[in-house]
Every structure is written in structure tokens, then in C-alpha cells.
Motif scaffolding. Structure first.
Motif, PDB file in Angstrom:
ATOM      1  N   GLN A  33       0.811  -1.215   0.000  1.00  5.87           N
ATOM      2  CA  GLN A  33       0.000   0.000   0.000  1.00  5.87           C
ATOM      3  C   GLN A  33       0.849   1.272   0.000  1.00  5.87           C
ATOM      4  OE1 GLN A  33       0.685  -1.823   2.613  1.00  5.87           O
ATOM      5  NE2 GLN A  33       0.662  -0.677   4.502  1.00  5.87           N
ATOM      6  N   ALA A  34       2.177   1.142  -0.080  1.00  5.77           N
ATOM      7  CA  ALA A  34       3.068   2.301   0.037  1.00  5.77           C
ATOM      8  C   ALA A  34       2.855   3.301  -1.094  1.00  5.77           C
ATOM      9  CB  ALA A  34       4.519   1.842   0.052  1.00  5.77           C
ATOM     10  N   ILE A  35       2.828   4.578  -0.719  1.00  8.91           N
ATOM     11  CA  ILE A  35       2.762   5.673  -1.692  1.00  8.91           C
ATOM     12  C   ILE A  35       3.811   6.707  -1.298  1.00  8.91           C
ATOM     13  CG2 ILE A  35       1.384   7.550  -2.648  1.00  8.91           C
ATOM     14  CD1 ILE A  35      -1.112   5.962  -2.004  1.00  8.91           C
ATOM     15  N   ARG A  36       4.694   7.055  -2.242  1.00  9.92           N
ATOM     16  CA  ARG A  36       5.678   8.106  -2.003  1.00  9.92           C
ATOM     17  C   ARG A  36       5.011   9.433  -2.350  1.00  9.92           C
ATOM     18  NH1 ARG A  36       8.196  11.028  -5.172  1.00  9.92           N
ATOM     19  NH2 ARG A  36       7.885   9.671  -6.962  1.00  9.92           N
ATOM     20  N   ALA A  37       4.470  10.070  -1.334  1.00  7.94           N
ATOM     21  CA  ALA A  37       3.706  11.301  -1.532  1.00  7.94           C
ATOM     22  C   ALA A  37       3.572  12.020  -0.197  1.00  7.94           C
ATOM     23  CB  ALA A  37       2.323  10.969  -2.102  1.00  7.94           C
ATOM     24  N   SER A  38       2.817  13.101  -0.197  1.00  6.89           N
ATOM     25  CA  SER A  38       2.515  13.850   1.024  1.00  6.89           C
ATOM     26  C   SER A  38       1.024  14.121   1.071  1.00  6.89           C
ATOM     27  CB  SER A  38       3.246  15.193   1.033  1.00  6.89           C
ATOM     28  OG  SER A  38       4.633  15.012   1.015  1.00  6.89           O
ATOM     29  N   VAL A  39       0.488  14.159   2.284  1.00  8.61           N
ATOM     30  CA  VAL A  39      -0.898  14.574   2.489  1.00  8.61           C
ATOM     31  C   VAL A  39      -0.839  16.042   2.915  1.00  8.61           C
ATOM     32  CG1 VAL A  39      -2.992  14.254   3.853  1.00  8.61           C
ATOM     33  CG2 VAL A  39      -1.670  12.270   3.097  1.00  8.61           C
ATOM     34  N   VAL A  40      -1.544  16.887   2.180  1.00  8.00           N
ATOM     35  CA  VAL A  40      -1.502  18.333   2.399  1.00  8.00           C
ATOM     36  C   VAL A  40      -2.885  18.828   2.808  1.00  8.00           C
ATOM     37  CG1 VAL A  40      -1.045  20.564   1.301  1.00  8.00           C
ATOM     38  CG2 VAL A  40       0.335  18.571   0.690  1.00  8.00           C
ATOM     39  N   GLU A  41      -2.925  19.663   3.827  1.00  7.99           N
ATOM     40  CA  GLU A  41      -4.174  20.273   4.283  1.00  7.99           C
ATOM     41  C   GLU A  41      -4.221  21.711   3.761  1.00  7.99           C
ATOM     42  OE1 GLU A  41      -6.026  20.133   8.541  1.00  7.99           O
ATOM     43  OE2 GLU A  41      -4.630  21.816   8.460  1.00  7.99           O
ATOM     44  N   ARG A  42      -5.350  22.072   3.140  1.00  8.26           N
ATOM     45  CA  ARG A  42      -5.478  23.427   2.590  1.00  8.26           C
ATOM     46  C   ARG A  42      -6.804  24.041   3.007  1.00  8.26           C
ATOM     47  NH1 ARG A  42      -4.368  24.439  -3.325  1.00  8.26           N
ATOM     48  NH2 ARG A  42      -4.361  26.497  -2.442  1.00  8.26           N
ATOM     49  N   PHE A  43      -6.778  25.352   3.116  1.00  9.17           N
ATOM     50  CA  PHE A  43      -7.971  26.156   3.344  1.00  9.17           C
ATOM     51  C   PHE A  43      -8.016  27.158   2.198  1.00  9.17           C
ATOM     52  CE2 PHE A  43      -6.829  24.524   7.433  1.00  9.17           C
ATOM     53  CZ  PHE A  43      -8.026  24.283   8.071  1.00  9.17           C
ATOM     54  N   GLY A  44      -9.211  27.535   1.768  1.00  8.01           N
ATOM     55  CA  GLY A  44      -9.298  28.426   0.619  1.00  8.01           C
ATOM     56  C   GLY A  44     -10.414  29.445   0.719  1.00  8.01           C
ATOM     57  N   THR A  45     -10.414  30.343  -0.257  1.00 12.63           N
ATOM     58  CA  THR A  45     -11.455  31.366  -0.368  1.00 12.63           C
ATOM     59  C   THR A  45     -12.236  31.119  -1.654  1.00 12.63           C
ATOM     60  OG1 THR A  45      -9.916  32.849  -1.495  1.00 12.63           O
ATOM     61  CG2 THR A  45     -10.119  33.106   0.881  1.00 12.63           C
ATOM     62  N   CYS A  46     -13.464  31.588  -1.657  1.00 14.25           N
ATOM     63  CA  CYS A  46     -14.317  31.421  -2.835  1.00 14.25           C
ATOM     64  C   CYS A  46     -14.439  32.763  -3.564  1.00 14.25           C
ATOM     65  CB  CYS A  46     -15.688  30.888  -2.431  1.00 14.25           C
ATOM     66  SG  CYS A  46     -16.665  32.031  -1.440  1.00 14.25           S
ATOM     67  N   GLY A  47     -15.295  32.801  -4.564  1.00 17.80           N
ATOM     68  CA  GLY A  47     -15.451  34.002  -5.361  1.00 17.80           C
ATOM     69  C   GLY A  47     -16.567  34.929  -4.909  1.00 17.80           C
ATOM     70  N   LYS A  48     -17.284  34.571  -3.849  1.00 17.41           N
ATOM     71  CA  LYS A  48     -18.382  35.410  -3.364  1.00 17.41           C
ATOM     72  C   LYS A  48     -17.816  36.556  -2.527  1.00 17.41           C
ATOM     73  CE  LYS A  48     -21.508  31.473  -3.149  1.00 17.41           C
ATOM     74  NZ  LYS A  48     -22.274  30.605  -2.251  1.00 17.41           N
ATOM     75  N   ALA A  49     -18.118  37.772  -2.922  1.00 18.92           N
ATOM     76  CA  ALA A  49     -17.536  38.946  -2.259  1.00 18.92           C
ATOM     77  C   ALA A  49     -17.931  39.067  -0.792  1.00 18.92           C
ATOM     78  CB  ALA A  49     -17.942  40.217  -3.008  1.00 18.92           C
TER      79      ALA A  49
END
Length: 122
Positions: A33-49
Motif C-alpha cells: 500500500q506504500a505511496i511516495r507522496a505527502s498529504v496536504v491540508e489546505r484552506f481556501g477562499t471562494c469568489g463570493k464577495a
């Protein structure tokens, strides 16, 4: 960038290095099951003013699996749901544990070679 742990091997006896190498070889098996990768956590903004995300409370967290497959080529995709997140984290941890053992084996072999000890036929 990943930096390998440097193992203090020059002060260990050749016998103890051989024993550690034998133990590593018995233990090292590539986890399927090995994967050479990273798990990344992100937060974002939308297009609503008027959205709250523009005042500090961003949307998320969103979890991605990111993998560098070649120089300048990244693969990234959204992990949908807690099951996929847990699976990805486990797969990344499995690869990292395997790689740490492989790195230690490599350093032991280099030290044995430096001492003039044969690497094969033991």
C-alpha cells in the motif's frame, strides 16, 4: 525536501553493523500500500464577495495527496472523505517507514564497504 537521518556508524563494531544489516534485511519488505507522496491540508477562499472566507474564516480543510512524479511534474488530487484521508496517511507512513529502513541499510553498507568488508556472499 526530505533529509535522511544520519546514523552514527563509524564507532560501531563491524560485527554489530553486520547484525543490524541482517535484522534490517529480514524486516524490510516493500508494503503493497506504500505511496511516495505527502498529504496536504489546505484552506481556501471562494469568489463570493460577501462570504466569511474573505474575513478570515476560510473554507476547509481540504486534504490533497501530492506526489512529485518527475522534475517539474506534480500530481495532486483531492481526498474525498475521512476514509480516503486515513488510507492516504497510512500509505504515506508505510512508505516513509520502509524508506527509513532502506536508508539505514544503505548507510551500513557504505560503512562496511569503507572498512573493506565484503557486501555480498556473507
Amino acid at each position: 525536501m526530505y533529509m535522511a537521518k544520519v546514523h552514527a556508524l563509524s564507532r560501531k563494531s563491524t560485527l554489530s553493523l553486520r547484525q543490524r544489516r541482517a535484522a534490517l534485511l529480514r524486516r524490510l519488505a516493500l508494503p503493497p500500500q506504500a505511496i511516495r507522496a505527502s498529504v496536504v491540508e489546505r484552506f481556501g477562499t471562494c469568489g463570493k464577495a460577501g462570504c466569511r472566507c474573505h474575513r478570515g474564516a476560510k473554507h476547509g480543510p481540504y486534504y490533497y495527496l501530492t506526489q512529485c512524479v518527475a522534475v517539474g511534474h506534480m500530481r495532486k488530487f483531492l481526498l474525498k472523505g475521512p476514509g480516503a484521508l486515513a488510507t492516504a496517511r497510512g500509505a504515506v507512513a508505510a512508505f516513509n517507514a520502509f524508506y527509513e529502513g532502506l536508508e539505514e541499510l544503505s548507510q551500513i553498507n557504505a560503512e562496511l564497504l569503507r572498512r573493506g568488508d565484503p557486501l555480498l556472499g556473507e
